[in-house]
Design an enzyme around this catalytic site. Structure first.
Site, PDB file in Angstrom:
ATOM      1  N   TYR A  35      40.914  46.574  51.450  1.00 40.21           N
ATOM      2  CA  TYR A  35      40.503  47.179  50.185  1.00 40.21           C
ATOM      3  C   TYR A  35      39.283  46.470  49.605  1.00 40.21           C
ATOM      4  O   TYR A  35      38.872  45.414  50.097  1.00 40.21           O
ATOM      5  CB  TYR A  35      41.668  47.170  49.194  1.00 40.21           C
ATOM      6  CG  TYR A  35      41.961  45.826  48.558  1.00 40.21           C
ATOM      7  CD1 TYR A  35      42.554  44.803  49.291  1.00 40.21           C
ATOM      8  CD2 TYR A  35      41.634  45.574  47.229  1.00 40.21           C
ATOM      9  CE1 TYR A  35      42.819  43.568  48.701  1.00 40.21           C
ATOM     10  CE2 TYR A  35      41.897  44.345  46.631  1.00 40.21           C
ATOM     11  CZ  TYR A  35      42.488  43.349  47.380  1.00 40.21           C
ATOM     12  OH  TYR A  35      42.739  42.124  46.804  1.00 40.21           O
ATOM     13  N   LYS A 150      39.981  41.001  53.366  1.00 41.57           N
ATOM     14  CA  LYS A 150      40.502  41.533  52.098  1.00 41.57           C
ATOM     15  C   LYS A 150      41.597  42.539  52.432  1.00 41.57           C
ATOM     16  O   LYS A 150      41.416  43.763  52.358  1.00 41.57           O
ATOM     17  CB  LYS A 150      39.366  42.130  51.247  1.00 41.57           C
ATOM     18  CG  LYS A 150      39.727  42.156  49.763  1.00 41.57           C
ATOM     19  CD  LYS A 150      38.508  42.281  48.900  1.00 41.57           C
ATOM     20  CE  LYS A 150      38.845  42.611  47.450  1.00 41.57           C
ATOM     21  NZ  LYS A 150      39.580  41.613  46.704  1.00 41.57           N
ATOM     22  N   GLU A 182      41.073  28.223  46.877  1.00 38.32           N
ATOM     23  CA  GLU A 182      40.711  29.330  45.977  1.00 38.32           C
ATOM     24  C   GLU A 182      41.882  29.590  45.042  1.00 38.32           C
ATOM     25  O   GLU A 182      42.908  28.913  45.118  1.00 38.32           O
ATOM     26  CB  GLU A 182      40.338  30.594  46.772  1.00 38.32           C
ATOM     27  CG  GLU A 182      41.451  31.187  47.614  1.00 38.32           C
ATOM     28  CD  GLU A 182      41.069  32.529  48.265  1.00 38.32           C
ATOM     29  OE1 GLU A 182      40.070  33.142  47.883  1.00 38.32           O
ATOM     30  OE2 GLU A 182      41.816  32.960  49.163  1.00 38.32           O
ATOM     31  N   LEU A 206      38.714  34.090  50.570  1.00 38.34           N
ATOM     32  CA  LEU A 206      37.975  35.351  50.572  1.00 38.34           C
ATOM     33  C   LEU A 206      36.512  35.064  50.207  1.00 38.34           C
ATOM     34  O   LEU A 206      36.260  34.340  49.243  1.00 38.34           O
ATOM     35  CB  LEU A 206      38.590  36.305  49.542  1.00 38.34           C
ATOM     36  CG  LEU A 206      38.010  37.714  49.615  1.00 38.34           C
ATOM     37  CD1 LEU A 206      38.630  38.468  50.789  1.00 38.34           C
ATOM     38  CD2 LEU A 206      38.254  38.469  48.334  1.00 38.34           C
TER      39      LEU A 206
HETATM   40  C1  LIG Z   1      42.225  35.844  47.021  1.00 33.88           C
HETATM   41  C2  LIG Z   1      40.950  36.196  46.338  1.00 33.88           C
HETATM   42  N1  LIG Z   1      39.926  35.338  46.371  1.00 33.88           N
HETATM   43  C3  LIG Z   1      38.759  35.597  45.738  1.00 33.88           C
HETATM   44  C4  LIG Z   1      38.576  36.777  45.034  1.00 33.88           C
HETATM   45  C5  LIG Z   1      37.258  37.052  44.328  1.00 33.88           C
HETATM   46  O1  LIG Z   1      36.489  37.997  45.032  1.00 33.88           O
HETATM   47  P1  LIG Z   1      35.405  38.905  44.291  1.00 33.88           P
HETATM   48  O2  LIG Z   1      34.510  37.973  43.551  1.00 33.88           O
HETATM   49  O3  LIG Z   1      34.703  39.583  45.400  1.00 33.88           O
HETATM   50  O4  LIG Z   1      36.140  39.821  43.381  1.00 33.88           O
HETATM   51  C6  LIG Z   1      39.614  37.715  44.985  1.00 33.88           C
HETATM   52  C7  LIG Z   1      39.437  38.978  44.247  1.00 33.88           C
HETATM   53  O5  LIG Z   1      40.321  39.775  44.117  1.00 33.88           O
HETATM   54  C8  LIG Z   1      40.829  37.420  45.657  1.00 33.88           C
HETATM   55  O6  LIG Z   1      41.854  38.301  45.634  1.00 33.88           O
END
Ligand SMILES: Cc1ncc(COP(=O)(O)O)c(C=O)c1O
Length: 290
Positions: A35, A150, A182, A206
């Site tokens: 997603y 993701k 994270e 991610l």
């Molecule tokens: C596990 C995880 N890490 C980092 C992020 C941040 O990613 P982004 O800045 O692309 O929203 C998300 C966003 O949903 C996430 O679920």
């Protein structure tokens, strides 16, 4: 003009109540899908190319082909957000491996993906309250080893976030082998000796779109930035801690495991970079459509 309830499913725009998929969909049975969440400000999609690139690399990582070209995606997603241009939106995109004739773990040789997208309003009052600072706890990362994908398999993330919420905290900062990687739904930054530090991209986290933009803005502002592992001790000793995501932007963590971070207020560098971030959004809002 599309009605506000319209969602996109497999080539059609439909009212939400008419959007139906099979109970044999592999996304439903196995969480076999990926997603994206893409913000839109003033009807303009934020960092669309970066989100589409990440979508396609998540698809490749689970052995799926891109479901449509970038310009086809842009067309679909712009049609979804345009009727809502007066408010900030987050667009949810999900692609699964579709459904077979039975439940079978084996990847099918042939498949028709399920492609879904919808948008919902970003609550600006929640951003205002985040800007006052959030509380976080550290937890062991119980998730799998492919966190760069993701994936819609979010049970680990959800249960970790719930543990934080049970302790009246907004986020959990995850630890793996003594290093902070994270948040349960966000990327991690610390400020230490006036340097901005974030863990390098790896299978442990991610590759956040907001993370990359924050680094870009900080570098442009002359801030010393390094991509480096953050030990648990460095996390506890940090002058500032930030967590970033597309819909929550840059969250200043003012309390970690019940201890104040820095002076217990959002830090000076956070103020500077979050101002830059807001300016970047405003520029996008004011841009003319192509
Ligand atoms: C596990 C995880 N890490 C980092 C992020 C941040 O990613 P982004 O800045 O692309 O929203 C998300 C966003 O949903 C996430 O679920």
């Amino acid at each position: 003009m599309l009605s506000k309830l319209d969602v996109y499913l497999n080539g059609k725009f439909l009212p939400l109540a008419e959007a139906k998929i099979s109970v044999l969909d592999r996304g439903f049975l196995f969480a076999d899908g990926v997603y994206e969440v893409i913000p839109a400000y003033g009807g303009k999609l934020f960092r669309l190319q970066q989100h589409l690139d990440r979508l396609n690399s998540s698809l490749a990582a689970i052995r799926m082909e891109p479901v449509m070209s970038d310009s086809q995606w842009a067309d679909v997603l712009n049609k979804l957000v345009e009727p809502h241009a007066q408010s900030d939106q987050s667009v949810y995109v999900q692609v699964t491996r579709g459904s077979g004739s039975s439940r079978d773990h084996q990847l099918p040789d042939d498949y028709t993906p399920t492609t879904f997208a919808m948008c919902q309003t970003i609550a600006t009052n929640s951003l205002d309250s985040i800007a006052k600072g959030i509380h976080a706890i550290t937890l062991d990362d119980i998730r799998w080893d492919w966190c760069h994908i993701k994936s819609v398999a979010l049970l680990g993330n959800i249960l970790l976030k719930q543990q934080a919420s049970d302790q009246h905290c907004t986020e959990a900062i995850l630890l793996r082998d003594g290093f902070a990687t994270e948040g349960s739904a966000s990327n991690l930054f610390i400020v230490s000796n006036e340097q901005l530090i974030t863990p390098p991209k790896s299978h442990n986290l991610l590759p956040g779109i907001t993370r990359d933009l924050v680094l870009e803005l900080a570098i442009k502002d002359g801030v010393r930035c390094i991509e480096q592992e953050i030990s648990e001790q460095q996390l506890f000793d940090a002058d500032e801690i930030w967590l970033t995501s597309s819909t929550k932007e840059i969250m200043p963590v003012i309390e970690l495991n019940r201890q104040a971070v820095g002076n217990g207020q959002p830090g000076k560098l956070w103020e500077k970079i979050s101002t830059r971030y807001s300016q970047f959004k405003t520029q996008l809002r004011n841009q003319q459509h192509d």
